[in-house]
Design an enzyme around this catalytic site. Sequence first.
Site, short mmCIF file in Angstrom:
data_model
loop_
_atom_site.label_atom_id
_atom_site.label_comp_id
_atom_site.label_asym_id
_atom_site.label_seq_id
_atom_site.Cartn_x
_atom_site.Cartn_y
_atom_site.Cartn_z
N ASN A 132 2.27 -5.15 -3.15
CA ASN A 132 0.89 -5.50 -2.83
C ASN A 132 0.07 -4.23 -2.58
O ASN A 132 0.54 -3.31 -1.92
CB ASN A 132 0.90 -6.37 -1.57
N GLU B 53 -5.81 -10.98 -0.96
CA GLU B 53 -6.53 -10.79 0.31
C GLU B 53 -8.04 -10.71 0.11
O GLU B 53 -8.71 -9.89 0.74
CB GLU B 53 -6.07 -9.49 0.99
N GLU C 229 0.80 -1.24 0.00
CA GLU C 229 0.00 0.00 0.00
C GLU C 229 0.83 1.29 0.00
O GLU C 229 0.59 2.20 0.79
CB GLU C 229 -0.95 0.01 1.20
N HIS D 26 -10.34 -6.49 -1.31
CA HIS D 26 -11.34 -6.40 -0.24
C HIS D 26 -12.53 -5.65 -0.84
O HIS D 26 -12.43 -4.45 -1.10
CB HIS D 26 -10.80 -5.62 0.95
N ASP E 28 -11.91 -10.68 0.24
CA ASP E 28 -13.11 -10.96 1.02
C ASP E 28 -14.23 -10.10 0.46
O ASP E 28 -13.98 -9.10 -0.24
CB ASP E 28 -12.90 -10.75 2.54
C1 XIL Z 1 -5.63 -6.55 8.71
C2 XIL Z 1 -5.88 -7.76 9.60
O1 XIL Z 1 -6.77 -8.63 8.98
C3 XIL Z 1 -6.42 -7.31 10.94
O2 XIL Z 1 -6.49 -8.42 11.84
C4 XIL Z 1 -5.54 -6.22 11.54
O3 XIL Z 1 -6.13 -5.73 12.72
C5 XIL Z 1 -5.35 -5.08 10.56
O4 XIL Z 1 -4.83 -5.59 9.34
N1 XIL Z 1 -4.67 -4.78 4.00
C6 XIL Z 1 -3.62 -5.56 4.38
C7 XIL Z 1 -3.74 -6.46 5.54
O5 XIL Z 1 -2.60 -5.60 3.67
O6 XIL Z 1 -2.53 -6.65 6.22
C8 XIL Z 1 -4.80 -6.00 6.52
O7 XIL Z 1 -4.98 -6.99 7.52
C9 XIL Z 1 -6.07 -5.69 5.79
C10 XIL Z 1 -5.89 -4.62 4.75
#
Ligand code: XIL
Length: 335
Positions: free
Chosen positions: A190, A256, A149, A226, A258
């Site tokens: 990423n 990642e 990020e 996400h 969801d």
């Molecule tokens: C999130 C985790 O899922 C949580 O448990 C934590 O509190 C915060 O981070 N982008 C990312 C991940 O690259 O590392 C993040 O994970 C979600 C957003």
Amino acid sequence: MKRFLPAVVAVLVLVALAVVLRDGDRPPERHVPLGAAVSTRWLDSDARYRRVIARNFDSVTPENELKMAYTQPRRGRYDFGPADRVVDEARLRGKEVRGHTLVWHGQIPRWVTRGGLGKRALARVMREHIATVVRRYRGKVHEWDVVNEALEDFGGWRPSVWYRTLGPGYVEQAFQAAHAADPSARLYYNDNLGRDRAAKWLAIRRLVVYLKRQGVPIHGVGIQNHVTTASYPGREEMETNLRLLEKLGVDVQITEMDVTTSQGPSEDALGLQARAYRDAAEACAAVRACKRFTVWGVADQFSWRGGHERPLLFDSHYRRKPAYAPLREALGGSG
Ligand code: XIL
């Protein structure tokens, strides 16, 4: 009869040749591995959690345990306990591990965010951190999200402590340090797609072009994904953009995913969710450079986005949800 023998042989040879050539044209069967983010919070306390991971996923990503706040909570004092737990469990079960993440603005210890570290000092901290973590898992973790990020939603540089102190060169320095620590590791940038996906796709591509031009050892781009059932990149958007990244000479992954369900029509929320997952999986499977597909968690009740959002592939009773089977199918079966 004898007269015809050469002709018969010739025909047979031609037929055999045609079959061989046709098979050679057909792309080999593809299976994209499916991963899940896992957490030590439940690894030891919940046997069903362990079992579901063992049976349904090909690889794991420690959800938090490799982030700097965990691995170097105090300056020069490393703690690999939680990360080791995830890595050891994964290896015991024959699963690969994605290393997430070495340099990020989130979940870094206070001794870094507090500021006060000048350019030289912070550059050294970053390099040493990367070298220490990557070396420790050499031979066990074969791919890393080196930088996470670095870009904002609309494509500009995120003013993290790394950027503010070191300038944009920190990205390049981070990749160099990771490469030096493990020359055989696959190194990823990423990021998420933000609120303006078109702008973000473009910004990510530009970053890759820039890094490649500098000769930076970057091997892949991870797209977090996400999303919500109300708004997500459809199959075409995803495939087109993964392909554009592939053309720049990098691998890609969904890292990642969801899908929250509280937005959009509530009837058939899980059907819409299944479609969002399938779209992304089909896009990934269609692009040769797409090497893995990871979901950000295992079962709904533990999701960082809130259990009520039901964002994952398993419900709170560890039952497969409607999204699981079509996703697996799109990725090319359960391997
Ligand atoms: C999130 C985790 O899922 C949580 O448990 C934590 O509190 C915060 O981070 N982008 C990312 C991940 O690259 O590392 C993040 O994970 C979600 C957003």
